[in-house]
Structure formats: C-alpha cells, structure tokens
Motif scaffolding. Structure first.
Motif, PDB file in Angstrom:
ATOM      1  N   UNK A 255     -36.839  74.687  10.539  1.00 41.24           N
ATOM      2  CA  UNK A 255     -37.104  73.260  10.299  1.00 41.24           C
ATOM      3  C   UNK A 255     -38.194  73.082   9.251  1.00 41.24           C
ATOM      4  N   UNK A 256     -39.281  73.873   9.364  1.00 39.24           N
ATOM      5  CA  UNK A 256     -40.368  73.784   8.384  1.00 39.24           C
ATOM      6  C   UNK A 256     -39.860  74.104   6.980  1.00 39.24           C
ATOM      7  N   UNK A 257     -39.026  75.135   6.869  1.00 35.04           N
ATOM      8  CA  UNK A 257     -38.501  75.539   5.568  1.00 35.04           C
ATOM      9  C   UNK A 257     -37.612  74.440   4.990  1.00 35.04           C
ATOM     10  N   UNK A 258     -36.741  73.879   5.822  1.00 37.03           N
ATOM     11  CA  UNK A 258     -35.839  72.819   5.354  1.00 37.03           C
ATOM     12  C   UNK A 258     -36.621  71.582   4.912  1.00 37.03           C
ATOM     13  N   UNK A 259     -37.595  71.166   5.708  1.00 34.58           N
ATOM     14  CA  UNK A 259     -38.384  69.986   5.352  1.00 34.58           C
ATOM     15  C   UNK A 259     -39.169  70.229   4.070  1.00 34.58           C
ATOM     16  N   UNK A 260     -39.743  71.409   3.935  1.00 36.93           N
ATOM     17  CA  UNK A 260     -40.513  71.733   2.735  1.00 36.93           C
ATOM     18  C   UNK A 260     -39.629  71.680   1.496  1.00 36.93           C
ATOM     19  N   UNK A 261     -38.392  72.156   1.605  1.00 35.49           N
ATOM     20  CA  UNK A 261     -37.456  72.087   0.483  1.00 35.49           C
ATOM     21  C   UNK A 261     -37.089  70.635   0.171  1.00 35.49           C
ATOM     22  N   UNK A 262     -36.914  69.816   1.197  1.00 35.47           N
ATOM     23  CA  UNK A 262     -36.592  68.405   0.960  1.00 35.47           C
ATOM     24  C   UNK A 262     -37.776  67.656   0.349  1.00 35.47           C
ATOM     25  N   UNK A 263     -38.988  68.027   0.726  1.00 31.37           N
ATOM     26  CA  UNK A 263     -40.178  67.429   0.108  1.00 31.37           C
ATOM     27  C   UNK A 263     -40.185  67.763  -1.386  1.00 31.37           C
ATOM     28  N   UNK A 264     -39.864  69.008  -1.727  1.00 29.76           N
ATOM     29  CA  UNK A 264     -39.779  69.393  -3.144  1.00 29.76           C
ATOM     30  C   UNK A 264     -38.727  68.553  -3.856  1.00 29.76           C
ATOM     31  N   UNK A 265     -37.588  68.365  -3.228  1.00 28.26           N
ATOM     32  CA  UNK A 265     -36.536  67.554  -3.836  1.00 28.26           C
ATOM     33  C   UNK A 265     -37.048  66.152  -4.146  1.00 28.26           C
TER      34      UNK A 265
END
Length: 108
Positions: free
Chosen positions: A69-79
């Motif tokens: 979840x942390x990895x997915x959210x961090x990637x979406x924040x980058x997006x």
C-alpha cells in the motif's frame, strides 16, 4: 473512505508545501521515494518468507500488504507531482495493461 486519487493529491500538496526546492527536485526525490518503498516491500517479503538466516521470520504478510500500500500510494503521489491529469493518465494506462492481459494465455 476517501478515494485514493484524492488522498494521493492531498499528500502530494502537503509534501510540496513543505519543500523548498524546485518542482523538478521534488519530483526526482519522490521517484527515489518510490524505490525506497519498493525496497521496504522486498524486505517485508523476505521477512515473511523467513529466508534471511540472520533475521528469520521478521515480518508477517500483513506487513507485506502495508508495504505494498505504501509503495502504491507513493507512486500515485509521484503521478500527481508530475502534473497533467493523473487520474486520466492512470485510467488510460490501466486500460492498456488490461488489453495486454486479455491476450495472455492461461497456464494450468
């Protein structure tokens, strides 16, 4: 529960408001943060499997889920930090991935 895109946008805005560098620097650092989170995910999987002889079973599968979840959210924040319309881009990219997956052959 809040929608994931709104949470990612909120976190991106919060991070941007606390950063004194350029937008390009912020995006670069966020991309590196994705890699850091992916490393924590890998560490959790290794710990859940107990394959590190020095640590044994140091994590649970719930730890793995949390790191995913942390990895997915961090990637979406980058997006979101990359600008444009992140929700549109993600939706279009997911459509492309789904179309590719529909062509995969099943293995039994």
């Amino acid at each position: 529960m809040e929608e994931l895109p709104q949470v990612a946008n909120y976190v991106a805005n919060k991070l941007n408001s606390h950063f004194n560098g350029t937008p390009e620097q912020r995006r670069i650092l966020q991309a590196l943060k994705v890699q850091e989170e992916a490393g924590e995910l890998a560490q959790a999987v290794i710990g859940a499997l107990g394959v590190n002889p020095n640590k044994g079973h140091s994590h649970t599968w719930d730890h793995v889920r949390a790191e995913a979840c942390d990895t997915a959210l961090t990637a979406l924040v980058l997006l979101h930090m990359l600008g444009g319309d992140p929700e549109w881009f993600l939706t279009e990219h997911l459509r492309t991935i789904r179309a590719k997956a529909e062509g995969w052959e099943a293995t039994a």
